[in-house]
Write an enzyme that holds these catalytic residues in place. Structure first.
Site, PDB file in Angstrom:
ATOM      1  N   LYS A 244      87.515  53.875  48.098  1.00  0.00           N
ATOM      2  CA  LYS A 244      86.116  53.507  47.829  1.00  0.00           C
ATOM      3  C   LYS A 244      85.355  53.349  49.143  1.00  0.00           C
ATOM      4  CE  LYS A 244      85.081  49.041  47.046  1.00  0.00           C
ATOM      5  NZ  LYS A 244      84.064  48.577  47.990  1.00  0.00           N
ATOM      6  N   ASN A 245      85.969  52.639  50.083  1.00  0.00           N
ATOM      7  CA  ASN A 245      85.236  52.331  51.318  1.00  0.00           C
ATOM      8  C   ASN A 245      85.066  53.539  52.235  1.00  0.00           C
ATOM      9  OD1 ASN A 245      84.923  49.775  50.415  1.00  0.00           O
ATOM     10  ND2 ASN A 245      86.249  48.789  51.935  1.00  0.00           N
TER      11      ASN A 245
ATOM     12  N   ARG B  51      76.294  46.173  48.542  1.00  0.00           N
ATOM     13  CA  ARG B  51      75.807  46.087  49.921  1.00  0.00           C
ATOM     14  C   ARG B  51      75.961  47.410  50.669  1.00  0.00           C
ATOM     15  NH1 ARG B  51      74.685  41.810  52.345  1.00  0.00           N
ATOM     16  NH2 ARG B  51      75.419  42.814  54.244  1.00  0.00           N
TER      17      ARG B  51
ATOM     18  N   CYS C 273      75.991  37.634  49.807  1.00  0.00           N
ATOM     19  CA  CYS C 273      76.920  37.755  48.685  1.00  0.00           C
ATOM     20  C   CYS C 273      77.896  36.594  48.767  1.00  0.00           C
ATOM     21  CB  CYS C 273      77.606  39.103  48.677  1.00  0.00           C
ATOM     22  SG  CYS C 273      78.884  39.269  49.887  1.00  0.00           S
TER      23      CYS C 273
ATOM     24  N   ARG D 104      76.480  37.922  55.319  1.00  0.00           N
ATOM     25  CA  ARG D 104      76.543  39.369  55.549  1.00  0.00           C
ATOM     26  C   ARG D 104      75.194  39.988  55.930  1.00  0.00           C
ATOM     27  NH1 ARG D 104      80.571  42.006  51.183  1.00  0.00           N
ATOM     28  NH2 ARG D 104      80.945  43.520  52.826  1.00  0.00           N
TER      29      ARG D 104
ATOM     30  N   LYS E  75      79.205  42.723  68.104  1.00  0.00           N
ATOM     31  CA  LYS E  75      80.340  42.319  67.253  1.00  0.00           C
ATOM     32  C   LYS E  75      80.831  43.571  66.536  1.00  0.00           C
ATOM     33  CE  LYS E  75      81.374  39.184  63.483  1.00  0.00           C
ATOM     34  NZ  LYS E  75      80.940  38.216  62.524  1.00  0.00           N
TER      35      LYS E  75
ATOM     36  N   SER F 181      81.525  45.825  63.662  1.00  0.00           N
ATOM     37  CA  SER F 181      81.079  45.894  62.262  1.00  0.00           C
ATOM     38  C   SER F 181      81.364  47.283  61.695  1.00  0.00           C
ATOM     39  CB  SER F 181      79.575  45.596  62.179  1.00  0.00           C
ATOM     40  OG  SER F 181      79.026  46.145  60.988  1.00  0.00           O
ATOM     41  N   VAL F 182      82.044  47.302  60.564  1.00  0.00           N
ATOM     42  CA  VAL F 182      82.375  48.564  59.901  1.00  0.00           C
ATOM     43  C   VAL F 182      81.081  49.284  59.495  1.00  0.00           C
ATOM     44  CG1 VAL F 182      83.450  49.551  57.816  1.00  0.00           C
ATOM     45  CG2 VAL F 182      84.617  47.739  59.078  1.00  0.00           C
TER      46      VAL F 182
ATOM     47  N   ASP G 276      90.345  42.377  53.471  1.00  0.00           N
ATOM     48  CA  ASP G 276      90.381  42.789  52.068  1.00  0.00           C
ATOM     49  C   ASP G 276      91.760  42.585  51.423  1.00  0.00           C
ATOM     50  OD1 ASP G 276      87.739  43.440  52.158  1.00  0.00           O
ATOM     51  OD2 ASP G 276      88.029  45.614  52.250  1.00  0.00           O
TER      52      ASP G 276
ATOM     53  N   ILE H 250      87.050  37.151  59.567  1.00  0.00           N
ATOM     54  CA  ILE H 250      85.970  38.148  59.440  1.00  0.00           C
ATOM     55  C   ILE H 250      84.775  37.580  58.658  1.00  0.00           C
ATOM     56  CG2 ILE H 250      85.361  40.494  58.675  1.00  0.00           C
ATOM     57  CD1 ILE H 250      87.525  40.550  60.831  1.00  0.00           C
TER      58      ILE H 250
ATOM     59  N   ARG I  66      84.538  47.379  39.976  1.00  0.00           N
ATOM     60  CA  ARG I  66      83.749  47.917  41.110  1.00  0.00           C
ATOM     61  C   ARG I  66      84.615  48.701  42.086  1.00  0.00           C
ATOM     62  NH1 ARG I  66      79.930  44.007  44.298  1.00  0.00           N
ATOM     63  NH2 ARG I  66      79.987  45.913  45.498  1.00  0.00           N
TER      64      ARG I  66
HETATM   65  C1  UD1 Z   1      83.235  46.587  55.162  1.00  0.00           C
HETATM   66  C2  UD1 Z   1      83.981  46.839  53.872  1.00  0.00           C
HETATM   67  C3  UD1 Z   1      84.556  45.545  53.323  1.00  0.00           C
HETATM   68  C4  UD1 Z   1      85.427  44.866  54.376  1.00  0.00           C
HETATM   69  C5  UD1 Z   1      84.661  44.717  55.684  1.00  0.00           C
HETATM   70  C6  UD1 Z   1      85.526  44.192  56.817  1.00  0.00           C
HETATM   71  C7  UD1 Z   1      82.829  48.722  52.897  1.00  0.00           C
HETATM   72  C8  UD1 Z   1      81.928  49.221  51.835  1.00  0.00           C
HETATM   73  N1  UD1 Z   1      83.052  47.404  52.921  1.00  0.00           N
HETATM   74  O1  UD1 Z   1      82.142  45.709  54.876  1.00  0.00           O
HETATM   75  O2  UD1 Z   1      85.345  45.852  52.176  1.00  0.00           O
HETATM   76  O3  UD1 Z   1      85.796  43.576  53.925  1.00  0.00           O
HETATM   77  O4  UD1 Z   1      84.129  45.999  56.105  1.00  0.00           O
HETATM   78  O5  UD1 Z   1      86.622  44.987  57.011  1.00  0.00           O
HETATM   79  O6  UD1 Z   1      83.384  49.484  53.667  1.00  0.00           O
HETATM   80  N2  UD1 Z   1      77.949  41.333  60.365  1.00  0.00           N
HETATM   81  C9  UD1 Z   1      76.809  40.804  60.935  1.00  0.00           C
HETATM   82  N3  UD1 Z   1      75.731  41.636  61.095  1.00  0.00           N
HETATM   83  C10 UD1 Z   1      75.749  42.949  60.716  1.00  0.00           C
HETATM   84  C11 UD1 Z   1      76.934  43.476  60.152  1.00  0.00           C
HETATM   85  C12 UD1 Z   1      78.013  42.637  59.985  1.00  0.00           C
HETATM   86  O7  UD1 Z   1      76.770  39.627  61.292  1.00  0.00           O
HETATM   87  O8  UD1 Z   1      74.747  43.651  60.900  1.00  0.00           O
HETATM   88  C13 UD1 Z   1      79.125  40.460  60.176  1.00  0.00           C
HETATM   89  C14 UD1 Z   1      79.487  40.276  58.688  1.00  0.00           C
HETATM   90  O9  UD1 Z   1      78.744  39.243  58.085  1.00  0.00           O
HETATM   91  C15 UD1 Z   1      80.971  39.968  58.775  1.00  0.00           C
HETATM   92  C16 UD1 Z   1      81.439  40.817  59.962  1.00  0.00           C
HETATM   93  O10 UD1 Z   1      80.251  41.100  60.725  1.00  0.00           O
HETATM   94  O11 UD1 Z   1      81.168  38.607  59.057  1.00  0.00           O
HETATM   95  C17 UD1 Z   1      82.111  42.120  59.600  1.00  0.00           C
HETATM   96  O12 UD1 Z   1      81.302  42.827  58.674  1.00  0.00           O
HETATM   97  P1  UD1 Z   1      81.352  44.406  58.533  1.00  0.00           P
HETATM   98  O13 UD1 Z   1      82.509  44.922  59.310  1.00  0.00           O
HETATM   99  O14 UD1 Z   1      80.004  44.945  58.839  1.00  0.00           O
HETATM  100  O15 UD1 Z   1      81.661  44.569  56.984  1.00  0.00           O
HETATM  101  P2  UD1 Z   1      80.967  45.537  55.940  1.00  0.00           P
HETATM  102  O16 UD1 Z   1      80.668  46.851  56.563  1.00  0.00           O
HETATM  103  O17 UD1 Z   1      79.880  44.803  55.239  1.00  0.00           O
END
Ligand code: UD1
Length: 419
Positions: free
Chosen positions: A22-23, A94, A118, A123, A163, A165-166, A307, A329, A399
């Site tokens: 999915k991701n 999201r 969420c 997030r 930081k 961020s995925v 996850d 995380i 989902r």
């Molecule tokens: C993705 C995955 C999710 C997984 C997460 C971490 C998808 C669809 N979802 O979520 O399943 O749990 O990676 O491996 O692929 N953050 C900020 N600002 C930003 C972006 C992120 O502060 O602009 C923070 C988030 O709140 C969180 C951390 O950074 O605490 C990591 O988030 P991120 O890696 O971005 O996760 P997602 O891409 O939302």
């Protein structure tokens, strides 16, 4: 609202085939907005989040033809696309924010809803916005929307993420593909799903190169007609590995390259699981006694995935001895704890650390799902509980886990969906 009834304890035996990720599918589908040529995406999992993304693409103007089994999508974009990603679609998932990068890159304007918070944490999307701004996107936030535009093409630049961020890494890679010149992204997330996105884009003619956490993208004029098969879901595979370890099971997990979950496999071996890996399968046998691990800390890839945190907590509840689980995380990802306590778990939460007392005898109860991974953890706990467990609000599971009850039934879980 559908719920699950699980009668435990269950014996777990047999073969399981892992679905598409999915991701990985979500950013790949978002990236199809960059194309003028038709794109065929295969091995999509049949889960709600994928439907949401396909609906979003359709609302933007993409024509989508699904195969009979709904795992392959042919996507064609007309010359004129809409650039409005509505709140009603973005709020339900999201990952929808991933359309912002391609929209601004290709159409130079977009009105995309902010996704909102969420249950697992605030997030925010500040790093997505910061990176796209550096590439030349101008934006203001108004009435819950990101009103964005750019003066023609985005321009390659150097971006150092404050930081990891995925999502922000994915949005930036997608946006940089059609930018002018070279973009260098530093401190990137390097999850396998991001590498899958890069492989897809490179197959279509993008120029993306990786060195550690640095990604270099040289902009190209356009992307070519492409066919791509999405990688398998490593979190689904990890979840079934935990299930086998937890329930003294014996599983053959097929259709996944074990290398991408080697951290998880090593952890489960320490806990006592007997694991053999082949090229595209894992054979796992759960131990009679589960050993506790003093401290498990979630980390970005190649660390223990957040996850899988909830699922590992269930395992530690059944282990001999005490363990701690640190969630590094997300700030609020212990929603499953109160529900596990209803089954008899002894867990104490302090800030981002859960102290888990092992040797728990779970007794079935009525439970409530809160988010995707928390829900699957409740399913795992129910499998090793004595008696009946009802799990409410299983739409969270729908989902992200394809065909979960049939897959579980096939390996011996006494599970029923009650509508
Ligand atoms: C993705 C995955 C999710 C997984 C997460 C971490 C998808 C669809 N979802 O979520 O399943 O749990 O990676 O491996 O692929 N953050 C900020 N600002 C930003 C972006 C992120 O502060 O602009 C923070 C988030 O709140 C969180 C951390 O950074 O605490 C990591 O988030 P991120 O890696 O971005 O996760 P997602 O891409 O939302």
């Amino acid at each position: 609202m559908d719920k699950f009834l699980i009668k435990g304890p269950c014996k777990i035996r047999g073969d399981i085939s892992i679905s598409g990720s999915k991701n990985a599918s979500l950013p790949i589908l978002a990236a199809t907005l960059l194309f003028n040529e038709p794109v065929i995406i295969k091995n999509l999992p049949r889960v709600k989040d994928i439907n949401t993304m396909l609906n979003l693409l359709q609302s933007l103007g993409s024509k989508i033809i699904l195969s009979k089994d709904k795992k392959t999508a042919k996507i064609l974009n007309p010359k004129k696309m809409k650039t409005f990603a509505s709140y009603s679609l973005v709020k339900t998932m999201r990952g929808s924010i991933l359309v912002l990068g391609p929209l601004i890159s290709k159409y130079h304007k977009s009105k995309t809803s902010l996704p909102g918070g969420c249950l697992i944490g605030a997030r925010p999307v500040n790093y997505h916005l910061l990176a796209l701004k550096k590439l030349g996107m101008k934006y203001e936030l108004k009435d819950g929307y990101i009103l964005a535009k750019s003066n023609g093409k985005l321009r390659g630049t150097v971006i150092n993420f404050p930081k990891i961020s995925v999502g922000a890494t994915e949005n930036s890679i997608i946006a940089a593909c059609l930018a002018q010149g070279k973009t260098i992204l530093k401190n990137c997330a390097i999850e396998p799903e991001i590498k899958d996105l890069s492989n897809f884009l490179n197959k279509a003619g993008a120029k993306i190169k990786w060195a550690g956490r640095t990604c270099q993208i040289t902009g190209v004029k356009s992307l070519n007609k492409t066919e791509y098969s999405v990688m398998s879901d490593r979190i689904e595979a990890g979840t079934f590995c935990v299930a086998a370890t937890l329930a003294k099971g014996n599983l053959k997990i097929k259709n996944l390259n074990p290398k991408i979950i080697s951290t998880e496999i090593n952890l489960l071996k320490k806990i006592g699981a007997k694991i053999k890996t082949n090229k595209n399968e894992i054979v796992i046998k759960g131990p009679n006694k589960i050993k506790s691990i003093k401290s498990i800390k979630t980390k970005e890839f190649p660390g223990i995935p957040t996850d899988l945190q909830a699922q590992l907590m269930v395992l530690m509840c059944k282990a001999v001895g005490k363990s701690t689980i640190i969630e590094s995380i997300f700030e609020n990802r212990f929603m499953h704890v109160a529900e596990l306590q209803r089954l008899g778990a002894k867990i104490i939460i302090k800030n981002n650390t859960a102290t888990v007392q092992g040797n728990t005898n779970f007794i079935g109860a009525e439970l409530m799902s809160s988010d995707l991974r928390a829900s699957v953890a409740l399913v795992l706990a129910a499998i090793v509980s004595n008696g009946k467990t009802y799990i409410n609000r299983i739409y969270h599971l729908d989902r992200g886990y394809e065909n979960i009850e049939n897959k579980l039934k096939k390996i011996g879980v006494k599970i029923k969906r009650i509508r």
